[in-house]
Scaffold this active site. Structure first.
Site: not given
Length: 624
Positions: A505, A503, A583
């Site tokens: 952020t 994902h 990440t």
């Protein structure tokens, strides 16, 4: 008593004669030779120079037209009304007629008596039927209104149309006429009131300069036929002509010489006896030295008299070392901008007061003249970037509501044509049904997102659905996780972040906030709420944080603006700065990051997920 006389050395000098009766200059006087209607028409229709001097400023004043300060819908209605009335063309025509000695625009109101005053405040939608353009010679004007307290002071008490079939003698009230005047005429002994009202044709002051330039050009053209000439020498010519039949003999001799030149490309001459008394035939050429400079000087005088740069008037490039002509062009365009404000705007305000009401629009709107300066691609790109940066600064400051700023930026992009078709796409975007006002912009269940199993966010954070102030974590799941993981494996990462946990952020706010005030995402999302980050751009793979994370850093103005919008609405960001990233892995100790080629493909993110922050969150096992 003796008389003492004082002599002053200056404009008057008795020793040199300057300024005295012997100085020819003191006898020079200006004479007023009125340029009549026929001369104006003849000059405009026959002299290219005279026509350009009249037309060029008129077309430049309306070339870029104007920018309305209103929303897109109102601007569309105004522009449609202008096109229906052919307003831009009519105004240009009226300015041309004004420069020729006077022009006027008649506001044709449906169902009104033209002889009565126009009640602008009572104009109904659709009542402005047409606008018509007249020259001063198509109109007869009444008596001068001399009462300073009268709204018509300084103008006539009526106009009368004199040149339209079946409308001869129709009187028109001055409130229905918009006047475009010529050059200012000072009221004096030698001026008539009608001339003072309409103004002078431009040719009245510039006519001599134009005639001199045209005369110089015509004289030079006549000399071209005499560019070369022959000088013939015949011994005893005068004696031969005095004898009977001498004329015929001379003509016969010249005909023979011309015939020989034509047939044999040679001239046969009598060489005389021993070279004595020989005939001669010499071809000479006219010297044009200084003639082009002289003609250019006349044209420069015309340029100065007409207040149009020489390069603009003749369409030539600037001459001289390091000459670009930019200074002259900027001065000229500045003068055009001044004419727009001082001469054209008052007339446009009168027209708009009627036109806007007729279009069903309040006449409280206002406009600016569009910039006259023509920019190249690089200059335009630099200006667009400056505008974007300025919008970002205002948005960051919080002084302007983000929705209002976004609407203004959209109008700006639509009006200047930066992105063709943007207006229609914005309408489509606005047509998307928004969530009900009483429903919080919170995704209560990841299954409702319609995501694939591998793209669903990992349920490591508690998802909530109420709007009570609380800490907030916002992210977007990576939809093309399989493609991203395949890239990571190819770069040597043995384990990666699980597909359902990949994902980006957007916000990490420990400060409790009202989730309802965070708004809905409008920064680049499509109809389904998804966001694509285009391939390429700045991308870097490097460690981040103290938990062993290795991330892909990338840039996205949509994500950055959305983050800043939430911060302005009360959220905090509990890191040094916001940097969008995904990440890759929490276990990359055996990977040489200096040899990793960053992921260059498209990044497809799903809709925003609002969740609470889990304080004791720890990374889970990676995907092998």
């Amino acid at each position: 008593m003796s008389m003492v006389r004082s002599f002053f050395d200056g404009l008057t000098n008795v020793l040199s004669g300057a300024g005295t009766s012997v100085d020819k200059r003191v006898h020079a006087r200006y004479g007023l030779n009125i340029v009549d209607q026929h001369q104006v028409e003849a000059s405009y229709r026959t002299s290219w120079l005279a026509r350009k001097i009249v037309d060029m400023p008129a077309h430049d004043m309306t070339r870029e037209w104007r920018d309305w300060k209103a929303d897109g819908e109102l601007i569309g209605k105004i522009e449609a009304e202008e096109k229906r009335l052919c307003l831009r063309e009519r105004v240009t025509q009226a300015i041309v007629l004004g420069r020729l000695g006077g022009g006027a625009i008649y506001l044709g109101i449906k169902g009104d008596d033209p002889s009565q005053p126009l009640a602008v405040e009572h104009i109904r939608p659709g009542q402005l039927s047409y606008i018509a353009v007249f020259s001063r010679w198509q109109l007869t004007i009444g008596q001068e209104v001399s009462d300073p307290e009268d709204a018509l002071f300084g103008g006539p008490d009526y106009f009368q149309i004199t040149s339209i079939a079946n409308k001869v003698g129709v009187r028109i009230h001055p409130s229905r006429m918009v006047i475009f005047k010529g050059a200012h005429v000072m009221r004096g002994i030698g001026s008539q009131w009608e001339d003072a009202f309409w103004g002078d044709p431009i040719y009245q002051a510039v006519g001599d300069a134009i005639r001199n330039a045209d005369s110089a050009q015509n004289s030079f053209a006549s000399l071209i036929d005499e560019a070369t000439y022959d000088v013939i020498g015949i011994p005893g010519l005068m004696e031969r002509l005095s004898q009977p039949g001498g004329d015929a003999q001379l003509s016969k001799r010249l005909d023979a010489a011309r015939q020989g030149k034509s047939n044999h490309r040679a001239i046969i001459l009598d060489s005389g006896e021993g070279g004595k008394d020989a005939e001669t035939w010499v071809t000479r050429q006219v010297t044009w030295a200084g003639m082009p400079e002289l003609m250019a000087a006349f044209l420069q005088t015309v340029a100065g008299a007409s207040d149009i740069p020489y390069t603009r008037l003749l369409g030539t490039s600037a001459t001289g070392m390091s000459a670009t002509g930019e200074g002259d062009k900027n001065d000229y365009l500045s003068s055009i901008a001044t004419k727009q404000e001082t001469m054209l705007r008052p007339n446009m305000v009168r027209i708009d007061a009627v036109m806007l009401r007729s279009a069903g629009i309040k006449d409280e709107l206002w406009f600016d003249w569009s910039p006259l300066f023509e920019m190249g691609e690089k200059e335009r790109a630099a200006l667009d970037k400056l505008k974007a940066d300025t919008a970002k600064v205002w948005g960051d400051s919080g002084l302007v509501p983000i929705d209002a700023l976004a609407k203004g930026a959209q109008n700006l992009l639509t009006e200047d044509g930066t992105y063709p078709g943007l207006d229609e796409e914005l309408k489509k975007a606005e047509a998307i049904v928004a969530p009900d006002a009483d429903v919080a912009p919170v995704v209560a269940n990841p299954d409702d997102l319609g995501l694939t199993s591998e793209a669903k966010p990992k349920p490591l954070l508690k998802i909530v659905g109420d709007a009570a102030p609380r800490p907030l974590y916002v992210n977007r799941p990576l939809l093309n996780a399989a493609e991203f993981i395949a890239w990571a494996k190819a770069q040597g990462f043995k384990t990666t972040t699980p597909a359902d946990d990949l994902h980006v952020t957007i916000l990490y706010s420990k400060t409790p906030v009202d989730w309802m005030k965070m708004g809905t995402d409008g920064w680049g999302s499509d109809a389904k709420g998804n966001l694509d980050v285009a391939p390429g751009g700045a991308r870097i793979v490097e460690p981040l944080g103290d938990k062993g994370a290795v991330v892909l850093l990338f840039t996205s103005s949509s994500l950055s603006w959305r983050h800043e919008e939430m911060v302005r609405n009360g959220a905090s960001h509990d890191f040094d700065e916001y940097q969008s990233h995904v990440t890759i892995s929490y276990d990359a100790s055996d990977v040489d990051l200096s040899k990793v080629e960053p992921y260059r493909g498209v990044l497809k993110f799903g809709p925003e997920v609002f969740t609470e922050i889990v304080e004791d969150w720890k990374p889970t096992g990676g995907e092998a």
